[in-house]
Design an enzyme around this catalytic site. Sequence first.
Site, PDB file in Angstrom:
ATOM      1  N   GLU A 118       1.257  -1.090   0.104  1.00 23.38           N
ATOM      2  CA  GLU A 118      -0.034   0.055  -0.017  1.00 23.38           C
ATOM      3  C   GLU A 118       0.471   0.824   0.248  1.00 23.38           C
ATOM      4  O   GLU A 118       2.238   0.918   0.355  1.00 23.38           O
ATOM      5  CB  GLU A 118      -0.855  -0.383   1.484  1.00 23.38           C
ATOM      6  CG  GLU A 118      -1.780  -0.751   1.355  1.00 23.38           C
ATOM      7  CD  GLU A 118      -2.045  -1.312   2.868  1.00 23.38           C
ATOM      8  OE1 GLU A 118      -2.456  -0.230   3.963  1.00 23.38           O
ATOM      9  OE2 GLU A 118      -2.932  -2.177   3.060  1.00 23.38           O
ATOM     10  N   LYS A 120       2.332   4.519   1.605  1.00 18.48           N
ATOM     11  CA  LYS A 120       2.373   5.502   2.390  1.00 18.48           C
ATOM     12  C   LYS A 120       1.868   6.221   3.354  1.00 18.48           C
ATOM     13  O   LYS A 120       2.694   7.123   2.335  1.00 18.48           O
ATOM     14  CB  LYS A 120       4.143   5.098   3.627  1.00 18.48           C
ATOM     15  CG  LYS A 120       3.986   4.935   5.050  1.00 18.48           C
ATOM     16  CD  LYS A 120       5.548   4.368   5.009  1.00 18.48           C
ATOM     17  CE  LYS A 120       5.250   4.417   7.187  1.00 18.48           C
ATOM     18  NZ  LYS A 120       5.214   6.299   7.715  1.00 18.48           N
ATOM     19  N   ASP A 122       1.359  10.128   4.030  1.00 19.88           N
ATOM     20  CA  ASP A 122       1.933  11.136   4.358  1.00 19.88           C
ATOM     21  C   ASP A 122       1.168  12.034   5.676  1.00 19.88           C
ATOM     22  O   ASP A 122       1.166  12.885   4.829  1.00 19.88           O
ATOM     23  CB  ASP A 122       3.234  12.303   4.102  1.00 19.88           C
ATOM     24  CG  ASP A 122       4.208  12.714   5.607  1.00 19.88           C
ATOM     25  OD1 ASP A 122       4.430  11.706   6.102  1.00 19.88           O
ATOM     26  OD2 ASP A 122       5.797  12.944   4.748  1.00 19.88           O
ATOM     27  N   TYR A 229      -6.451   2.017   6.558  1.00 18.10           N
ATOM     28  CA  TYR A 229      -6.052   0.562   5.616  1.00 18.10           C
ATOM     29  C   TYR A 229      -6.051  -0.010   6.996  1.00 18.10           C
ATOM     30  O   TYR A 229      -5.412  -1.112   6.550  1.00 18.10           O
ATOM     31  CB  TYR A 229      -4.306   1.087   6.039  1.00 18.10           C
ATOM     32  CG  TYR A 229      -3.599   1.649   7.050  1.00 18.10           C
ATOM     33  CD1 TYR A 229      -3.408   1.115   8.023  1.00 18.10           C
ATOM     34  CD2 TYR A 229      -3.527   3.304   7.152  1.00 18.10           C
ATOM     35  CE1 TYR A 229      -3.029   2.039   9.557  1.00 18.10           C
ATOM     36  CE2 TYR A 229      -2.914   3.848   8.052  1.00 18.10           C
ATOM     37  CZ  TYR A 229      -2.923   3.802   9.114  1.00 18.10           C
ATOM     38  OH  TYR A 229      -2.360   4.473  10.324  1.00 18.10           O
ATOM     39  N   LYS A 320      11.266   3.384   2.661  1.00 12.10           N
ATOM     40  CA  LYS A 320      10.670   4.657   2.912  1.00 12.10           C
ATOM     41  C   LYS A 320      12.194   4.821   1.413  1.00 12.10           C
ATOM     42  O   LYS A 320      13.007   4.541   1.420  1.00 12.10           O
ATOM     43  CB  LYS A 320      11.514   4.391   3.954  1.00 12.10           C
ATOM     44  CG  LYS A 320      11.082   4.427   5.566  1.00 12.10           C
ATOM     45  CD  LYS A 320       9.999   5.731   5.564  1.00 12.10           C
ATOM     46  CE  LYS A 320       9.978   6.318   6.888  1.00 12.10           C
ATOM     47  NZ  LYS A 320       9.584   6.926   7.225  1.00 12.10           N
ATOM     48  N   CYS A 417      22.738  43.159  11.719  1.00 14.25           N
ATOM     49  CA  CYS A 417      22.106  42.936  11.144  1.00 14.25           C
ATOM     50  C   CYS A 417      21.780  43.530   9.938  1.00 14.25           C
ATOM     51  O   CYS A 417      22.227  44.819   9.725  1.00 14.25           O
ATOM     52  CB  CYS A 417      20.338  43.044  12.216  1.00 14.25           C
ATOM     53  SG  CYS A 417      18.833  42.554  11.626  1.00 14.25           S
ATOM     54  N   CYS A 420      18.356  46.010   9.615  1.00 17.19           N
ATOM     55  CA  CYS A 420      18.595  46.977  11.323  1.00 17.19           C
ATOM     56  C   CYS A 420      20.015  47.856  11.302  1.00 17.19           C
ATOM     57  O   CYS A 420      20.313  48.438  12.274  1.00 17.19           O
ATOM     58  CB  CYS A 420      18.344  46.790  11.551  1.00 17.19           C
ATOM     59  SG  CYS A 420      18.524  45.930  13.372  1.00 17.19           S
ATOM     60  N   CYS A 435      19.555  38.766  16.056  1.00 14.20           N
ATOM     61  CA  CYS A 435      19.632  40.341  16.254  1.00 14.20           C
ATOM     62  C   CYS A 435      18.631  40.759  17.411  1.00 14.20           C
ATOM     63  O   CYS A 435      17.273  39.822  17.572  1.00 14.20           O
ATOM     64  CB  CYS A 435      18.487  41.368  15.066  1.00 14.20           C
ATOM     65  SG  CYS A 435      18.172  43.003  15.189  1.00 14.20           S
ATOM     66  N   CYS A 440      13.952  46.300  15.851  1.00 18.05           N
ATOM     67  CA  CYS A 440      14.463  46.091  14.208  1.00 18.05           C
ATOM     68  C   CYS A 440      13.586  45.722  13.392  1.00 18.05           C
ATOM     69  O   CYS A 440      12.088  45.308  13.854  1.00 18.05           O
ATOM     70  CB  CYS A 440      14.963  44.325  13.582  1.00 18.05           C
ATOM     71  SG  CYS A 440      15.586  43.579  12.705  1.00 18.05           S
TER      72      CYS A 440
HETATM   73  S1  IVH Z   1       0.128   0.253   8.590  1.00 14.74           S
HETATM   74  C1  IVH Z   1       0.921  -1.785  12.649  1.00 14.74           C
HETATM   75  N1  IVH Z   1      -0.621   0.996   6.483  1.00 14.74           N
HETATM   76  O1  IVH Z   1       2.811   4.368   9.257  1.00 14.74           O
HETATM   77  C2  IVH Z   1       0.169  -1.319  10.869  1.00 14.74           C
HETATM   78  N2  IVH Z   1       0.411   2.060   8.145  1.00 14.74           N
HETATM   79  O2  IVH Z   1       5.158   4.533  10.338  1.00 14.74           O
HETATM   80  C3  IVH Z   1       0.136  -0.292  11.753  1.00 14.74           C
HETATM   81  N3  IVH Z   1       0.851   4.893   7.538  1.00 14.74           N
HETATM   82  O3  IVH Z   1       1.641   4.900  12.144  1.00 14.74           O
HETATM   83  C4  IVH Z   1       0.231   0.726  10.091  1.00 14.74           C
HETATM   84  N4  IVH Z   1      -0.003   4.728   5.466  1.00 14.74           N
HETATM   85  O4  IVH Z   1       0.482   6.111   9.918  1.00 14.74           O
HETATM   86  C5  IVH Z   1      -0.336   1.648   7.698  1.00 14.74           C
HETATM   87  N5  IVH Z   1      -1.059   2.022   3.866  1.00 14.74           N
HETATM   88  C6  IVH Z   1      -0.621   2.304   5.271  1.00 14.74           C
HETATM   89  C7  IVH Z   1       0.058   4.158   5.678  1.00 14.74           C
HETATM   90  C8  IVH Z   1       0.821   3.516   7.207  1.00 14.74           C
HETATM   91  C9  IVH Z   1       0.675   5.464   6.470  1.00 14.74           C
HETATM   92  C10 IVH Z   1       1.655   5.507   8.943  1.00 14.74           C
HETATM   93  C11 IVH Z   1       0.693   4.960  10.274  1.00 14.74           C
HETATM   94  C12 IVH Z   1       2.177   4.478  10.866  1.00 14.74           C
HETATM   95  C13 IVH Z   1       3.115   5.058  10.294  1.00 14.74           C
HETATM   96  C14 IVH Z   1       3.863   3.880  10.462  1.00 14.74           C
END
Ligand code: IVH
Length: 682
Positions: A118, A120, A122, A229, A320, A417, A420, A435, A440
């Site tokens: 899935e 992730k 942000d 999710y 990541k 600065c 000023c 400053c 200022c």
């Molecule tokens: S699963 C135990 N799925 O990432 C598993 N997390 O770094 C729980 N997050 O706290 C997380 N997209 O807030 C999962 N598709 C996704 C996600 C996701 C974003 C976030 C979530 C979690 C953090 C972990």
Amino acid sequence: MPSTALKSAAKRVGDLRDRIRDHEERYYVLHDPEITDGEFDQLLKQLGALEREHPSLVTPESPTQRVGGRPVEGFETVSHASPLLSLDNAYGEDDVRKFDERVRNGLRRGEVPTYVTELKIDGLSIALTYEEGVLRRGVTRGDGRRGEDVTSNVRAIRAIPLSLAMKPGGIMEVRGEIYLSRAAFERVNGERKEREEPLFQNPRNAAAGTMRNLDPALVSSRGLGAYVYDVGEGQKGSASAVEHHYELLDAMKRWALPVEPHWQRCPDIESVLAFCREWANRRGDLSFDIDGVVIKVDGLSQRLRLGTTAKFPRWAVAFKFPAEQATTRLIRIEVNVGRTGAVTPYAVLEPVRLGGSRISRATLHNDQEITRKDLREGDIVVVEKGGDVIPKIVKAIVGRRTKGRGVPRPYEMPTHCPQCDSKLNRQADEVVWRCVNASCPAMLRRRLLHFSSRRAMNIEGLGESLIEQLVEKDLVRDIADLYETTVEALEGLDRMGQRSAAKLLREIEESKSVELWRLIHGLGIRHVGEGVAQRLSEAFRSIDDLMAASIEELEGISEIGPIVARAVRAFFDARGNLRLMRRLKRAGLLGTEPAEGSGALRKLSGQTFVLTGSLATMTREEAKVAIRRLGGKVTSSISRKTSYLVLGANPGRKAEKARELGVPAVDEDAFRELINEQPLQS
Ligand code: IVH
């Protein structure tokens, strides 16, 4: 028995709610609207009108009830049904393969895991509790066990259904992520820029800041999105008989919950890696930020066998994305003076594309970082966009630096600065140059606002818009100018008639006699909040004495440490501030705190004391406060001008010196008499 009219209204209300819910889902979840915004508003209006006509039909799940009437007082802390775990990170393909190995080792011999990948999102995590399909509660992640009950704000997010389709029974905790789309982020920051409010660093911070605010109407106007999710442990069975995670994702979608649609089932780790590679390249195509891919074991019974560590599930990992990088030329280094006086260098770059946008600036944080990275004007540099929107410089490519006579020189931070021209100040244990000039221009608006605020000089009517005009029209360049403004000058301003101008001047005039601590607080000295200002005013009783106090004297005051002491000294040492203080005094601002009891000349006025040795019945600090309260002064070294030396036990060389200079010495008892206090009973 409901009347026929009520019955038919109930039916129309039900129909309208279904249609609205449908369109909400199409718009906020599927991003595929069928009607225009205007048509949607019409439906909402019709429903509102019907509900007003038949108030008995209003239910909390009605789409008209998303934003409650009033902002809430605060958020309560509540426990999650089961802990919200976080994810272990994988920083490259090797880490992902290692994860796959760990998973295989944790399963039965020969058992093959399949995965779901899935995006992730942000944002910030949220747990949504539905009871019999109706949204009851929304709680932030908090520390994973307990979070804040932000239900009122969650209800204002249109992507989150107030009631589920097909109403799965029982209690179910749905987990997901709240986020702000890039477009909404740009809009919010654009508005903030216009209002000169500090900008959000990135969409995640903006989403978190929005959820932390207490007014659901603001949440609604920001346009947050949400994706879910998962469903809390032990509840999937009650909601539906699923054996795999993908079935749960499908089920949540059927219940009209917002499920991010790009997830994929992967039969092996190679296809997982292909998904990760694909989204590392395509992330810019999305309308919201992602910071990686979440890789999850699909089989729920396999997940149970793998279990969790204290922090992470063993059946999932977060891949990541590497930070995006580009190379460009560092044209020059400039500095920016922030609203608090912090002077930060930044890089002016030859514009380059990075992470879907064109960048021409990068933050450099402070001069030590520039030195550490040896960045020089003219260098070719590698820039990177990490989690934050503001890019940073990773390094200079030294091999491409001009050699010989044209070699660029190491960077030197300006000493004054840029706004000023007053000398910049840096405390020994800090990296930031500041400053500290109270006048200022970079800080003027904020300083004036603080000065006039209720907890400082309390000048009613001198608010943000007026200050904006005064500064804009160059009528006020520093705090002291406030005391020189005239009715004529004020009358020229927006929404300012003769009467309100006169009223404001009266307020300004009255502020001249506020308590000393208010003035000290109002000056906006770093680290000097209301409490510290009160301590300083109790200890010194006059602004002159405070201005003359040495760092040691300041540190001697209870609750005042070296950081505050140095900040106070730095403030009064700045030449611009000395001028400012002189003008404030000339304007007639209170210089001395009235003596206790009466305004008459105080008992120790004009007398100077030096303390030596330790006193049995009071601390040195208490002695100083007592002297100052009676109008006396305390200095640290003896001269002919010293009126008394207060002699405690084990006196130092000062006793000798006092004898030499003929300065009278008083012992503790005599001193107590002088300050008119009885020795404490022991
Ligand atoms: S699963 C135990 N799925 O990432 C598993 N997390 O770094 C729980 N997050 O706290 C997380 N997209 O807030 C999962 N598709 C996704 C996600 C996701 C974003 C976030 C979530 C979690 C953090 C972990």
